[in-house]
Design a protein around this motif. Sequence first.
Motif, PDB file in Angstrom:
ATOM      1  N   GLN A 223       0.796  -1.143   0.063  1.00  0.00           N
ATOM      2  CA  GLN A 223      -0.011   0.067   0.040  1.00  0.00           C
ATOM      3  C   GLN A 223       0.883   1.330  -0.071  1.00  0.00           C
ATOM      4  O   GLN A 223       0.594   2.572  -0.172  1.00  0.00           O
TER       5      GLN A 223
ATOM      6  N   GLN B 131       0.095   3.865  -2.703  1.00  0.00           N
ATOM      7  CA  GLN B 131      -1.133   4.585  -2.330  1.00  0.00           C
ATOM      8  C   GLN B 131      -0.985   5.758  -1.258  1.00  0.00           C
ATOM      9  O   GLN B 131      -1.314   6.887  -1.329  1.00  0.00           O
ATOM     10  N   ILE B 132      -0.051   5.250  -0.256  1.00  0.00           N
ATOM     11  CA  ILE B 132       0.242   6.230   0.912  1.00  0.00           C
ATOM     12  C   ILE B 132       0.996   7.503  -0.006  1.00  0.00           C
ATOM     13  O   ILE B 132       0.738   8.680   0.476  1.00  0.00           O
TER      14      ILE B 132
ATOM     15  N   PHE C  12      -0.017  11.621  -0.100  1.00  0.00           N
ATOM     16  CA  PHE C  12       0.479  12.695   0.226  1.00  0.00           C
ATOM     17  C   PHE C  12       0.631  13.605  -1.085  1.00  0.00           C
ATOM     18  O   PHE C  12       0.634  14.815  -1.042  1.00  0.00           O
TER      19      PHE C  12
ATOM     20  N   ALA D 141      -2.101  22.071  -1.502  1.00  0.00           N
ATOM     21  CA  ALA D 141      -1.506  23.005  -1.276  1.00  0.00           C
ATOM     22  C   ALA D 141      -0.722  24.125  -2.316  1.00  0.00           C
ATOM     23  O   ALA D 141      -0.752  25.443  -2.199  1.00  0.00           O
TER      24      ALA D 141
ATOM     25  N   VAL E 186     -16.028   2.387  -0.472  1.00  0.00           N
ATOM     26  CA  VAL E 186     -15.704   3.922  -0.319  1.00  0.00           C
ATOM     27  C   VAL E 186     -16.803   4.476  -0.450  1.00  0.00           C
ATOM     28  O   VAL E 186     -16.891   5.579  -1.095  1.00  0.00           O
TER      29      VAL E 186
ATOM     30  N   LEU F 202     -17.225   8.125   0.334  1.00  0.00           N
ATOM     31  CA  LEU F 202     -16.333   9.092  -0.492  1.00  0.00           C
ATOM     32  C   LEU F 202     -16.857   9.239  -1.989  1.00  0.00           C
ATOM     33  O   LEU F 202     -16.877  10.328  -2.704  1.00  0.00           O
TER      34      LEU F 202
ATOM     35  N   PHE G 254     -16.283   3.386   5.489  1.00  0.00           N
ATOM     36  CA  PHE G 254     -16.974   4.324   4.463  1.00  0.00           C
ATOM     37  C   PHE G 254     -18.349   3.643   3.831  1.00  0.00           C
ATOM     38  O   PHE G 254     -18.999   4.324   3.137  1.00  0.00           O
TER      39      PHE G 254
ATOM     40  N   PHE H   2     -10.176   3.951  -2.689  1.00  0.00           N
ATOM     41  CA  PHE H   2      -9.551   5.017  -1.906  1.00  0.00           C
ATOM     42  C   PHE H   2      -9.146   6.332  -2.556  1.00  0.00           C
ATOM     43  O   PHE H   2      -9.550   7.585  -2.704  1.00  0.00           O
ATOM     44  N   ILE H   3      -8.018   6.007  -3.230  1.00  0.00           N
ATOM     45  CA  ILE H   3      -7.265   7.071  -4.041  1.00  0.00           C
ATOM     46  C   ILE H   3      -8.287   7.618  -5.036  1.00  0.00           C
ATOM     47  O   ILE H   3      -8.285   8.721  -5.345  1.00  0.00           O
TER      48      ILE H   3
ATOM     49  N   ASP I  40      -9.101  -2.557   1.801  1.00  0.00           N
ATOM     50  CA  ASP I  40      -9.857  -1.818   2.610  1.00  0.00           C
ATOM     51  C   ASP I  40      -9.140  -0.283   2.976  1.00  0.00           C
ATOM     52  O   ASP I  40      -7.999  -0.476   3.306  1.00  0.00           O
ATOM     53  N   PRO I  41      -9.988   0.750   2.812  1.00  0.00           N
ATOM     54  CA  PRO I  41      -9.487   1.818   3.232  1.00  0.00           C
ATOM     55  C   PRO I  41      -8.943   1.879   4.547  1.00  0.00           C
ATOM     56  O   PRO I  41      -8.194   2.819   4.933  1.00  0.00           O
ATOM     57  N   LYS I  42      -9.537   1.068   5.299  1.00  0.00           N
ATOM     58  CA  LYS I  42      -9.171   1.066   6.734  1.00  0.00           C
ATOM     59  C   LYS I  42      -7.701   0.844   7.050  1.00  0.00           C
ATOM     60  O   LYS I  42      -7.248   1.275   7.762  1.00  0.00           O
ATOM     61  N   ALA I  43      -7.129  -0.283   6.216  1.00  0.00           N
ATOM     62  CA  ALA I  43      -5.807  -0.601   6.511  1.00  0.00           C
ATOM     63  C   ALA I  43      -4.967   0.527   5.748  1.00  0.00           C
ATOM     64  O   ALA I  43      -3.940   0.895   6.512  1.00  0.00           O
ATOM     65  N   LEU I  44      -5.544   1.468   4.827  1.00  0.00           N
ATOM     66  CA  LEU I  44      -4.716   2.334   4.289  1.00  0.00           C
ATOM     67  C   LEU I  44      -4.396   3.437   5.689  1.00  0.00           C
ATOM     68  O   LEU I  44      -3.326   4.146   5.808  1.00  0.00           O
TER      69      LEU I  44
ATOM     70  N   LEU J 286      -2.062   2.560   8.218  1.00  0.00           N
ATOM     71  CA  LEU J 286      -0.689   2.709   7.818  1.00  0.00           C
ATOM     72  C   LEU J 286      -0.415   4.335   7.855  1.00  0.00           C
ATOM     73  O   LEU J 286       0.512   4.645   8.513  1.00  0.00           O
ATOM     74  N   LEU J 287      -1.302   5.072   7.518  1.00  0.00           N
ATOM     75  CA  LEU J 287      -1.118   6.315   7.327  1.00  0.00           C
ATOM     76  C   LEU J 287      -1.006   7.034   8.691  1.00  0.00           C
ATOM     77  O   LEU J 287      -0.135   7.666   9.122  1.00  0.00           O
TER      78      LEU J 287
ATOM     79  N   TYR K  10       3.245   6.227   9.006  1.00  0.00           N
ATOM     80  CA  TYR K  10       3.516   7.590   8.065  1.00  0.00           C
ATOM     81  C   TYR K  10       2.835   8.834   9.102  1.00  0.00           C
ATOM     82  O   TYR K  10       2.631   9.565   8.271  1.00  0.00           O
TER      83      TYR K  10
ATOM     84  N   HIS L 290       4.965  11.990   8.500  1.00  0.00           N
ATOM     85  CA  HIS L 290       4.654  12.565   7.446  1.00  0.00           C
ATOM     86  C   HIS L 290       3.211  13.199   7.044  1.00  0.00           C
ATOM     87  O   HIS L 290       2.957  14.446   6.555  1.00  0.00           O
ATOM     88  N   PHE L 291       2.297  12.550   7.692  1.00  0.00           N
ATOM     89  CA  PHE L 291       0.921  13.116   7.796  1.00  0.00           C
ATOM     90  C   PHE L 291       0.774  14.397   8.587  1.00  0.00           C
ATOM     91  O   PHE L 291       0.151  15.479   7.986  1.00  0.00           O
TER      92      PHE L 291
ATOM     93  N   VAL M 256       2.520  17.183   6.381  1.00  0.00           N
ATOM     94  CA  VAL M 256       1.493  17.504   5.331  1.00  0.00           C
ATOM     95  C   VAL M 256       0.576  18.564   5.908  1.00  0.00           C
ATOM     96  O   VAL M 256       0.086  19.577   5.305  1.00  0.00           O
TER      97      VAL M 256
ATOM     98  N   LEU N 117       1.989  21.654   6.420  1.00  0.00           N
ATOM     99  CA  LEU N 117       2.238  22.312   5.149  1.00  0.00           C
ATOM    100  C   LEU N 117       0.945  23.099   4.496  1.00  0.00           C
ATOM    101  O   LEU N 117       0.900  24.177   4.029  1.00  0.00           O
ATOM    102  N   LEU N 118      -0.068  22.268   4.640  1.00  0.00           N
ATOM    103  CA  LEU N 118      -1.456  22.620   4.256  1.00  0.00           C
ATOM    104  C   LEU N 118      -2.001  23.956   5.097  1.00  0.00           C
ATOM    105  O   LEU N 118      -2.427  24.916   4.406  1.00  0.00           O
TER     106      LEU N 118
END
Lengths: 103, 646, 348, 170
Positions: free
Chosen positions: A59, A62-63, A67, A74, C118, C121, C178, D51-52, D130-134, D137-138, D142, D145-146, D149, D152-153
């Motif tokens: 994944q 996708q991460i 980002f 931004a 999703v 979304l 979702f 999800f993406i 599953d978006p859950k898994a993502l 991880l996030l 990460y 990083h999150f 960001v 940054l926003l």
Amino acid sequence: MIGPIPLSHVLLASGALFAIGVAGALLRRNAIQIFLSIELMMNAANLALIGYGAALGTQQGQIIVFFVIAIAAAEASVGLAIFVAIFRHTETIDVNKINLLKW
Amino acid sequence: MTTPPLWLIPAIPLVGFALNGLLGTKLGKSFVSAVGVGAAGLTTVVAYARLIPFVGGNHQPVVEPVASWIALAGLSIDISFRLDPLSALMLSFVTFVAFLIHVYSIGYMHHEATNAGYARFFAYLNLFLFAMLTLVLAESFLLMFVGWEGVGLCSYLLIGYYFEADYAAAAGRKAFVVNRIGDFGFLLGMFGLFAAFGSLNYSEVFWKAAQDPARFAPALGAICLCLFVGAMGKSAQVPLYVWLPDAMAGPTPVSALIHAATMVTAGVYMVARCNVLFRLAPEVMVFVAAIGCFTALFAGIIAVAQNDLKKVLAYSTISQLGYMFLACGVGAFGVGMFHVMTHACFKACLFLGAGSVMHAMSGDLDVRHMGGLRGKLRITYATFLVATLAIAGIPPLAGFFSKDAILSAAFDAPGAGKVLWAVGLATAGLTAFYMFRVVSLTFFGRFRGTAEQAHHIHESPSSMTVPLIVLAFLSIGVGFVGLPPVFGARADLIGPFLAPIFAPIAGHEGAREALPHATEWLLMAVSVAVAASGLMLAWQWYVKQEGRPAERLAAAMPGVYALVAEKFRVDEDYDFLFVRPFNRLSHFLWKVVDVLIIDGILNASAFLVELSGDFLRFVQTGNVRNYALTFFLGLIALLLFVAGAM
Amino acid sequence: MTLVDGAIVVLRVVVPALILPALVIPLVWVERRVAAFIQDRPGPNRVGPFGLLQSPADIIKLFTKEDVVPAATDKFLFLLAPSLAVFAALSTFAVVPYGPTIRVAGKVIPMVGADVSVGLLYVFAITSLSVYAIVLAGWSSNDKFSLLGGIRSSAQIISYELAMTTAAAGVVLAAGSFRLTDIVAMQEGTFRLLPVVPRWNFFPQVIGFIVFFVSAFAETNRLPFDLPEAEAELVAGYHTEYSAMRFGSYFLAEYINVIVASAMTATLYFGGWSLPGFHPEGWLGGLLGLLIFAAKTAFFVLVFIWVRWTLPRFRYDQLMRLGWKTLLPLSLANLLWVALLAIWRTSR
Amino acid sequence: MERLIFDAAALVAIVFAGLMVAGRDPIKSVLALAVSFFALAVTYVLLLAPFIAALQIIVYAGAILVLFLFLIMLLNVGPERPDGVRRPVQTFLGSLSVVVFAGLLLGMLRASGARLPGQPEAVAADALPDPKALGRLLFSDYLLHFEAVSVLLLAALVGAFVLARRENAQ
């Protein structure tokens, strides 16, 4: 292969999109179109990332795309704000005419 | 009563300094006086609380560590204080004289215009006391150096107290620079000590040196020479004496305290403290004696032709310091220290008297403008006269005993001892002459100043006269602690007291034969005669004949007189020999090395950058697409590189 | 995949897509009657019994009128925009579960167009596309009123989407998914501590509900947020230049959006088709669930209508201030609250 | 079937990207890009990243591009007109570099695709990640990083506000 989709197709599409983006960024004069081209390049990269990620069964791809999208948001907000500021002064967003920052 | 710790003695004036320095300006003169004098008084009380049991009991050295200062592999230095007979002697008069001078300063500095200046003066004075006590009580060379530099700093600050005046600022700077030369020597000496002994603690260094003289003797020559250079700077010996006369630019109490009684004797103290080392370096001892002897005579000669009251006293101080080094140089460290003590009393008295006179004369110090002041300034006159007789060596005043001890020690010394004695004797005569010359010109005859000055003359307030009286009594009495051996084996109190410090080094030198009593009586008589004739001559010339013989003499030998009056033009020679070449070198370094070469290199590189910028700026077209294109060309190059690697 | 399966899929997906536009016809009648009731007048009562046939008559009129395309327009976009509006409105419903998952003759039939992971979304994605329909209409008309309407619309929708999404994030956080069927499923039954109260998100997240519902008004361009078409200032806003059925398309899209927004509100905050104690079995259970869902949706549709005829329109700056300075912070507060609840629940 | 859909979607994306670059009218360009992004979202779904894909549409198509549209309308930017200035070197070099770049990129991507280790087993469509898994991880690996960001926003938000504000406006 990701499911039935060969990775090469993904990469081909990504490369083509990126090249188109480069062409737009290099050859257009309208700042907005240049900006759009840059967004396109980012999306091309995103496509490749997702493709690789899927092909490798992780994944991570996708991460990173997540980002990239956040950063693109931004970038777009600041970039467009700059356009507004420039436009207020010069009444144009033709990059050939916005060349005050030179010798 | 528990005995107070030693660290308290320097700490009290430090607190006083902090209080006066931080709050004095705001809280007014009475607060400043209370804190400043109170700190000096309190530290005196504390010091005597330690001294009396010490002197009364056994005289074993006491070392009190306070804290670890530097702890490294191979180097461990504590902040620790030491009380032994030598530091006890110093402590006894440093604290007391300092206290008296603090009291005197209240009256003397009363006219100081601003609170800030008044507070600054007392803060510096307390800081000086802190540094001086640290110097005296230190147990290691490094801590002594802290005090050493501290007193130097305070000296600089106080000489330049009237810094609005150029001469005062210049005098302060001169004192500082000349002292730095000496300090450099001291530093080198310390490095040498550490290299040789691996330690800077007194007990360790002296013990090692005394245990194995043969091993350390070769290195000690150079080390002692370096240390003595430090002492020369601090104690104003030829050739580093030039700062002391100029130091009279500071307020008179400062001259009395720092530049007569205490700080300038630090060099003597240091040499006495290191007597073990110096005795292992006999060639340096000879050098010390020679320098001391020459300085004594040289400064005495200059003093004869000076007309500024404080300058005369300053040269007299240098001359007396020479005596002290003479004593040390011939191995009579105890006698040297004795003279340090007596000198502190009568010279402080003289300076304070001079301050009193100056007070009366509205700041004028030229003896040619004075005369006949004895009627108006009775107490000042009396105390000044007592101190003059003391310094001249008239028995039974303090100066007689210490000076006589020095002269007999010189006479007794092997080698060129007789020459040293002769020069010392001549100097004694000179001392008596120039001191009485000053007394005559100041207090006898008729008044030669302006009418306004005459109208203004008055005796000083009691805060100034009381210290004078106390010091005058000390000048009379303090000599009796060191009666010469002719008055009996137990008449001398100070010699045996200090003896453990100067204990002979085993197998190195034998005890010296004492002089026969007859010789000693004779020496005493001769020196008293010389001193008395000096006095009489001055009386004859300056009181009876109102200075005419002196004028005739000066007229007869104009060249010599001018040379002496101009202090042998040493300052000018230094200026020519050192200062101006140094300035020229600096100028060369500035104009040629710095401006031309270094700046030139910089400017040339800057010019190159600018030149390349002039060309490269055309790359900056301001057109985003050009930049983007360049960027992508670079990217292509990078891709090619990566593709090649693949 | 057998023919039956294929038929079921078609039924699941196509039937709602057909029924939704059809529902608009009575809805318009309802709106006009309610409006008349609120304004104390009869409303449409001439065509058919209670004026029920008024709406079909209007439809016929719209279909048969002349379709004017002004000369200076960008033809392609001008024609594309209305269909985009209808497309966006219709596709949103694809992921909304309108009934329970039932078993009939051994077949498992989820009563939802597409139960994707999703789902929520997807709803937002499609909703955000609907702005194009308005912006493009405004721009391609080459008319200053239309353009202003389009610009207003884009700013408004972006602003309120933020608050709406953040409010809905609270629901996602509570459900941990979702997927809309999951969201409905977690609202079945009652609270453990208060067994008489249904486990609807509405109760713990009343602030989120308010933000979501208010934003839904803005997203559908309904009064009091109908600035893109504010008739007093902009004639008819982005659809000034449209006529006949193209105008009708916007009309249609708006009402479909109202239904979808109501359905989403019911799904997210009021348990969708579920009721405490209701355990659907067979096709009858499915039908009952559908009816419950329809009842809840109808209620919110009525609220939409009620609000429209009650509140005046905001000024533009008021609209922006409300969105950014009130709703967004509120939704963030709600999110924080829900997060705290979640931590409390998991730590128990 | 999926393969066909993917190819079609990718083709749509490429064609509309080309239209975006080629178009003179910025509005049309934005719309073409929107279509291109939409098609890309379809490919993402097929590449097991729903999800993406949703994010792509919400953020890119729904927010960023709408912002572009808003700006174009606000500034009333018309179609690009020839400005009479010829920049032959720029144009030539630009075109050349595009061609070279495209060739290089495609070649390298091909090579890299071929060098990937053994392909994982085909993933069944109902095992979509599953978006859950993502999310997990996030917010674990990460997280930094999150947060970066998010900062940054915020910076971008403030920056955009300051930049676009009228100087005399208070």
